[in-house]
Enzyme design. Structure first.
Site, short mmCIF file in Angstrom:
data_model
loop_
_atom_site.label_atom_id
_atom_site.label_comp_id
_atom_site.label_asym_id
_atom_site.label_seq_id
_atom_site.Cartn_x
_atom_site.Cartn_y
_atom_site.Cartn_z
N ALA A 161 0.83 -1.21 0.00
CA ALA A 161 0.00 0.00 0.00
C ALA A 161 0.87 1.25 0.00
O ALA A 161 0.65 2.18 -0.81
CB ALA A 161 -0.93 0.00 1.21
N SER A 221 2.61 1.86 -3.37
CA SER A 221 1.77 2.60 -4.32
C SER A 221 1.60 4.05 -3.90
O SER A 221 1.68 4.96 -4.71
CB SER A 221 0.40 1.92 -4.44
OG SER A 221 0.50 0.71 -5.15
N ASP A 240 5.20 10.78 -5.60
CA ASP A 240 6.25 11.19 -6.53
C ASP A 240 5.65 11.90 -7.74
O ASP A 240 6.19 12.91 -8.21
CB ASP A 240 7.04 9.96 -7.01
CG ASP A 240 8.17 9.58 -6.07
OD1 ASP A 240 8.69 10.47 -5.38
OD2 ASP A 240 8.52 8.39 -6.02
N CYS A 249 -22.63 5.28 -5.96
CA CYS A 249 -21.62 4.53 -5.22
C CYS A 249 -21.52 5.05 -3.79
O CYS A 249 -22.43 4.86 -3.01
CB CYS A 249 -20.28 4.55 -5.96
SG CYS A 249 -19.17 3.22 -5.40
N HIS A 268 -21.53 3.04 -11.75
CA HIS A 268 -21.01 4.37 -12.09
C HIS A 268 -21.33 4.76 -13.54
O HIS A 268 -20.50 4.55 -14.44
CB HIS A 268 -19.48 4.38 -11.94
CG HIS A 268 -18.99 4.39 -10.53
ND1 HIS A 268 -18.84 5.54 -9.80
CD2 HIS A 268 -18.63 3.37 -9.71
CE1 HIS A 268 -18.37 5.24 -8.60
NE2 HIS A 268 -18.24 3.93 -8.51
N GLU A 312 -21.31 7.75 -14.69
CA GLU A 312 -20.46 8.90 -15.04
C GLU A 312 -19.10 8.47 -15.56
O GLU A 312 -18.42 9.25 -16.23
CB GLU A 312 -20.30 9.83 -13.82
CG GLU A 312 -19.30 9.42 -12.77
CD GLU A 312 -19.74 8.28 -11.86
OE1 GLU A 312 -19.02 7.97 -10.89
OE2 GLU A 312 -20.81 7.68 -12.11
#
Length: 1296
Positions: free
Chosen positions: A308, A311, A317, A1136, A1261, A1263
């Site tokens: 985790a 990532s 960065d 959602c 979703h 959208e």
């Protein structure tokens, strides 16, 4: 301390799994019950009303059967002295709900264990089984949790007496603090501080060790080299830089920032203006930034937080590039030792043992991908690309017979993003500029990450490994990114002058790097750093690696603006210092009245001793392939089970692949959603067909035979993976090179040099490709004691190449899906191995526990370039029906995966590939199979010949309808099997991993569904014309009603939602909950409200529930929402997380009393699917003319299962016709079967509406898929708008 019981914590299948693990460990446990228990540290006693509010706040999650705890208590909590991410977010919610006297909330898991026959040793064994020792502790009494809130006085700085004790004092500190200093660095420090005439502090030594660790300084890549007694002309880094010197084209920033930048496209970037908060398109250059990191050491120790934070660090960065940038799409990769899945062990998997301090490969691949996916999901970045390799074997390599494998894993995290042209370069740090830490508070975690990861596993103390574990809070990072976004969107008024992320070494590395890169020094105050653990020593405050932090330089005149942005986004920050003219570091500590740091910058970052690598080349040995025990039929089955080849659905569906609405090619291909995509593609904006692509290349086992060939193949594979997108010229592609090596292991250093030279000096310059970014990890070895034997597991030299490119037209991307609906077709193999057919270090040799002797290689650089250029012509001219590169498993796997994607058969003849069928089918030379129309075959073959590929092209056969998979050589049958049988073999590894990790019933249902040969795949039935713009007449009137695009901290789908409403003719306005709570905005002026998706507060108090309760427990805001919902002219949509939130507001919404709650998916996993739904007959004004339509839609949630009180509640919901959408299977039948129904909702329910139809909530979703190109699969006849655009146009039509 207040103690409040929570809800049951574990579903029935989780308890069954726990009991099974107890049984496997020979622990006589008869029953387990688990519930959450909450602890509140309060500054003053709570009133009865406040206590009731807190009790309601802590009621969340699914309604599971409760029973009084029986048996002995084992309470699992976060380790005392740490603060969990749950605690941080739950405390935020409590404060936003008016409970300001709560200092901190924390949560534990109370296990009630019935095991009367357990002895004390077994109880300890059971406690170890129930918790992660790196993150948690176990108590036996609830009151012991008081230790979670213990407060300590700050410890003072320590000094190391070098003036009195000389070198020995430094040597002792080196061991005690785990500094990993080399002997010449100890000499350097002794000279430096003797020259300063004082003793160094522990914080100064620690800071030096982190800033100058191999992890941060890349000493080996900057070292001088002598090989076989001959001095080498260049460092490794200079050879990489040679690619840029040779081909600087399109590169805007390289080697000097947190990520590299290359030219992108001029597009309309969609964001809200600062003045009015109205979203609109802004025409500007969206340049492309790229970065790939590794996080190997923490992932070996504790996989979830390790992956985790890997990532998370890479995302930071990207955001900290230039003067602030926007991360966009991610990738994750893993190399581990053999899985040895219980009950599914494979013939090539021998158990060679491992040290206790690291977890197993199976643990890593169970927990690590979940950690990486969870961070990307919660942050709101789609993870679109990855690789997964296992290797662990005793082989005859360069150093003779030894163990080679990935006990120290590779955890790769990377991605791409966008940046404005005027922000690519850092600004100037002016003298007096404020030095700011943006993000969460300091905590005593992750200490020593840089130095710890620079050591081979087994060299450091286990307690130091323990100390270097980190924790993740992606929702905090999202808040920080929102601040960065607001800043870069201001263009020339961007208040950020300079920015870096906080990573290895914490502030001790980040702040000196910031001021040094800006040509300044810095004066700091330790006690101004946000600090949740005041008992930390100065070293711990300055050097800890608390995640989700950035360091910035901001001009004093801009601080008021910066403060305003941070307050609105609820992003914590602290001004901890000022930039100085003198290049000196001064850290003051007002608590103790001293200066823990007082040193010139050039002592810390100056000319430290340069490394010299004096090494010897060793020749590869290998052994000729022994074929006696290899049968082709058995080889196919084994290879289909090898993780590098096998289906990777279990790694993919846990990751959101649609957030942003700009994903045009994810891993899942075609109507049957088969995970075989060669690369990832995103659109550059929400109004453009320009885009970006990224692909991976990696052939590490080949390095056991030929270091340079392995590196060349990694580059070649990255190119063959990305070749079927419309890029244009080859030099448009830029590479990231991530090098993993066991430095110091015999033969490896010289092999590394040869591999870097092969790529940096030879292959890439010849191809005119640049490597502007990369990373190295030089300690890929694990040592341990196995009985009386000392063992080592050494990784192969592993180069992972990531290719990035600008895309001319995302619609031109070709996938591996074979087509049988395009008339007669031809399958052509383009064999860049030109008949060499080498079998060394292939999937075939691995599954037979061999290595072989001669591996694949890049045989002809000109042909590789010609291949890419030919594919570009074929893509641009739309002559390719399907494309798939040859890689792990060889030609047979390439053909099989294409057939899986097309749900069809193939008949091929390999006679032209030579007389050795095994070599023809399983060699892993570079190449690809293309499918073309039969009538265009001659033209395609001529084009390939024109590009110098005449000797590489072989006609194989054709794709056919049905279930055949037939391979012949002339009239001889070489191999024949049902495609469906191959498909199930290929799926078994993923199935078994999914059964272990998730609800096994769901895993079994998915595996069963794959056996349905009659499955027609995703399909569409529409009751309206999606090309008709029913909103056009209203848009022509130039009236644009306002929609409040509502977000809370952690929401991440608001931009694409705003874009959908904008396209439908609305003025979409950015409204943060902080605006409503502070009274800066109200809902009076809006006719429409949409609550968007994401992870509000990280979903810690139930998905959407914390957001809802911040409304319900605030009288003024509650009244405002209630008034809005009661206005007869308003519309409201919840998607959602917004759906989950609004379902908890049903008491405020007229006609919503029958709405259900949305709770944890039946699979007990986050589900990201492209699911088929049917529009049900309901009053919903959003779907009024769509009833009866069936079409796919993006699904991404962990808590979408409908929960009703009882059967009567469900019946009332159905009888009221309030169900607006249902999941259906590919046959069009409403379903509760997984994965067609990804969350297990009764009757397939996934959207409901109010009685008036004005308020609709839905878990999928729309959208994210309102543009056709954003759909993972779609019918070819669809235009720019997908059918889901109709929902938003219905809303506009409704408002007139």
């Amino acid at each position: 301390m207040e103690i409040l019981r929570g809800s049951p914590a574990l579903s029935a299948f989780r308890i069954t799994k726990l009991l099974s693990r107890c049984q496997d460990a020979h622990l006589p446990v008869s029953d387990i019950y688990a519930e959450y228990v909450h602890f509140a540290d309060v500054s003053a006693p709570l009133s009865a009303d406040e206590h009731a509010r807190l009790q309601r706040l802590l009621q969340y999650g699914p309604s599971l059967p409760e029973h009084p705890p029986a048996g002995r208590l084992l309470l699992v909590t976060p380790r005392p002295g740490t603060i969990s991410p749950w605690s941080s977010k739950a405390t935020d919610i409590a404060h936003n709900c008016g409970l300001s006297q709560i200092l901190r909330l924390e949560r534990g898991l109370a296990f009630s264990i019935q095991g009367p026959n357990l002895n004390e040793g077994q109880w300890k064994q059971l406690a170890a089984l129930l918790h992660d020792r790196m993150m948690e502790t176990v108590f036996t009494d609830l009151q012991q949790a008081e230790q979670l809130f213990s407060h300590h006085q700050p410890a003072p700085v320590q000094r190391v007496d070098i003036l009195g004790q000389g070198r020995s004092a430094l040597e002792q500190a080196n061991i005690k603090l785990g500094l990993a200093l080399a002997q010449d660095e100890i000499d350097y420090l002794l000279t430096a501080f003797t020259g300063l005439g004082r003793n160094p502090t522990d914080i100064e030594l620690y800071m030096f060790a982190q800033a100058n660790s191999e992890h941060c300084r890349h000493k080996i890549f900057n070292a001088d080299w002598v090989i076989d007694g001959v001095a080498q002309p260049k460092t490794l880094f200079k050879m990489i830089k040679n690619t840029f010197e040779h081909t600087p084209d399109y590169v805007l920033s390289a080697y000097k920032d947190n990520a590299a930048v290359m030219e992108g496209s001029q597009v309309g970037r969609f964001y809200a203006t600062a003045e009015k908060g109205i979203y609109d398109y802004h025409q500007e250059e969206a340049h492309i930034l790229m970065k790939v990191e590794t996080h190997n050491h923490p992932t070996a120790i504790s996989p979830w937080p390790g992956a985790a934070t890997g990532s998370g660090g890479e995302i930071r960065d990207e955001g900290a590039t230039g003067r602030g940038a926007k991360p966009k799409a991610g990738l994750v990769g893993f190399s581990v030792s053999n899985l040895r899945i219980p009950g599914f062990e494979q013939p090539w998997e021998e158990n060679f043992g491992k040290p206790d301090r690291i977890v197993t490969a199976l643990d890593i691949m169970t927990e690590g991908p979940l950690g990486g996916a969870a961070f990307n999901n919660e942050f709101g970045r789609p993870a679109l690309l990855g690789y997964f390799r296992t290797y662990e074997e005793r082989v005859n390599s360069h150093n003779g017979i030894e163990l080679r494998g990935y006990h120290k894993p590779i955890m790769l995290a990377g991605g791409l993003g966008n940046i404005r042209a005027d922000h690519v370069q850092k600004g100037e740090i002016t003298v007096g500029a404020k030095l700011v830490v943006l993000g969460g508070p300091s905590m005593n975690i992750g200490l020593g990450g840089g130095a710890a990861s620079s050591m081979a596993s087994g060299q450091s103390d286990a307690d130091l490994d323990f100390a270097s574990v980190q924790r993740d809070n992606p929702e905090m990072e999202r808040r920080c990114q929102e601040v960065i976004d607001r800043c870069w969107q201001l263009g020339e008024y961007n208040p950020i002058l300079f920015i870096h992320d906080v990573g290895a070494g914490g502030l001790s590395n980040a702040m000196p790097e910031l001021v040094n890169d800006g040509g300044r020094g810095g004066r700091f105050e330790l006690r101004d750093i946000l600090n949740d653990e005041p008992g930390m020593s100065p070293l711990e405050v300055w050097c800890n690696e608390s995640q989700e932090r950035y360091v910035l330089a901001v001009a004093p005149a801009q601080m008021a603006l910066f403060d305003e942005i941070c307050r609105r986004e609820r992003a914590p920050y602290a001004v901890i210092g000022e930039a100085t003219e003198e290049k000196h570091l001064l850290l003051n500590d007002r608590h103790f009245g001293n200066q823990p740091i007082d040193m010139p910058l050039d002592v810390l970052l100056g000319k430290t001793p340069k490394m010299l690598r004096d090494v010897t080349r060793l020749q590869a040995k290998g052994d000729a392939l022994q074929r006696a025990d290899i049968s082709l039929a058995e080889a196919v089955k084994r290879i289909m089970h090898l993780p590098a080849v096998a289906e990777k659905t279990f790694l993919i569906t846990i990751g959101d692949r649609t957030v942003t609405g700009m994903v045009t090619r994810d891993q899942m291909v075609g109507p049957w959603q088969i995970p075989v995509a060669d690369c990832a593609v995103t659109s550059a904006s929400l109004d453009s067909y320009y885009g970006e692509a990224m692909s991976l290349g990696e052939r590490a086992p080949v390095a056991l035979l030929d270091f340079a060939a392995s590196a060349r193949l990694a580059v070649g594979e990255a190119l063959t993976n990305i070749a079927a997108t419309q890029i244009g010229e080859l030099k448009r592609i830029k590479l990231s090179a991530n090098w993993m090596s066991a430095a110091g292991h015999p033969g490896e250093d010289a092999g590394l040099y040869d591999a870097v030279r092969a790529v940096g000096e030879e292959l890439c310059p010849a191809l005119e490709i640049t490597i502007p970014v990369g990373k190295d990890s030089m300690s890929m070895k694990t040592r341990w004691q196995e009985g009386h034997e000392q063992r080592e597991m050494t990784s192969p030299l592993s180069l992972v190449i990531t290719a990035f490119a600008r895309i001319e037209d995302v619609r031109r991307t070709v996938t591996p899906q074979l087509r049988t609906d395009k008339g007669d077709n031809a399958l052509l193999l383009i064999d860049l191995g030109a008949g060499h057919n080498a079998l060394g270090a292939t999937a075939l040799t691995q599954v037979y526990r061999q290595l072989g002797d001669k591996p694949a290689d890049v045989r002809n650089v000109q042909q590789l370039a010609g291949f890419f250029n030919a594919m570009q012509r074929l893509v641009a001219d739309q002559h390719l029906l399907a494309y798939h590169d040859r890689s792990d498993g060889g030609l047979l796997v390439t053909l099989a995966e294409m057939a899986f994607a097309g749900h069809c058969g193939v008949t091929v003849d390999i006679q032209s590939l030579g007389n050795d069928a095994l070599a023809a089918l399983f060699n892993e030379e570079l190449g690809a199979v293309i499918q073309v129309r039969a009538e265009q075959r001659a033209d395609v073959e001529k084009l390939l010949a024109d590009h110098g590929l005449a000797n590489c092209v072989h006609y194989l056969g054709r794709a056919v309808a049905g279930d055949t998979f037939d391979i012949r050589s002339g009239t001889d049958v070489v191999y024949s099997e049902k495609r469906s049988t191959l498909r199930l073999w290929w799926a078994e590894t993923s199935w078994q991993m999914q059964r272990l990790r998730d609800n096994p019933d769901c895993a079994d249902q998915e595996h069963q569904a794959k056996q349905d040969e009659s499955d027609p795949g995703l399909n569409v039935k529409l009751t309206f014309d999606p090309a008709e713009d029913i909103a056009a007449p209203f848009i022509l009137k130039q009236a644009r009603p306002k929609v409040a695009v509502l977000r809370e901290q952690g929401v991440n789908s608001h931009v694409e939602m705003a874009a959908a409403f904008h396209r439908a003719g609305f003025d979409a306005v950015d409204v943060h909950m902080s605006d409503l709570l502070a009274g800066r905005t109200d809902l009076q002026s809006f006719q429409t409200l949409v609550a968007c998706g994401g992870f509000s507060y990280g979903d810690v108090l139930g998905a959407g529930e914390g957001w809802a309760k911040s409304i319900l427990f605030n009288d003024r805001v509650r009244d405002e929402f209630e008034a809005f919902f009661h206005r007869p002219t308003t519309l409201a949509l919840g998607v959602c997380n917004g759906c989950q939130m609004m379902s908890n507001l049903r008491e405020l919404i007229p006609g919503a009393e029958h709405w259900p709650r949305f709770v944890r998916n039946l699979s007990d996993s986050f589900e990201a699917r492209f699911s088929l739904v049917e529009v049900a007959s309901s009053p919903s004004l959003f779907m009024q003319d769509m009833v009866g339509s069936r079409m796919p839609i993006a699904v991404s949630h962990g808590e979408g299962q409908v929960e009703v009180r009882d059967a009567a509640h469900l019946a009332a919901l159905e009888q009221s016709h309030l169900v607006a959408l249902r999941f259906v299977n590919n046959h069009g039948v409403v379903t509760e079967q997984y994965p067609a129904n990804p969350n297990g909702s009764a009757n397939g329910i996934t959207a409901v509406t109010s009685v008036s139809g004005r308020a609709t909530v839905m878990m999928p979703h729309p959208e994210r898929v309102f543009r056709t190109v954003s759909n993972s699969w779609h019918p070819e006849e669809w235009g720019e708008d997908s059918p889901w655009m109709r929902m938003f146009r219905n809303a506009r039509k409704q408002l007139g």
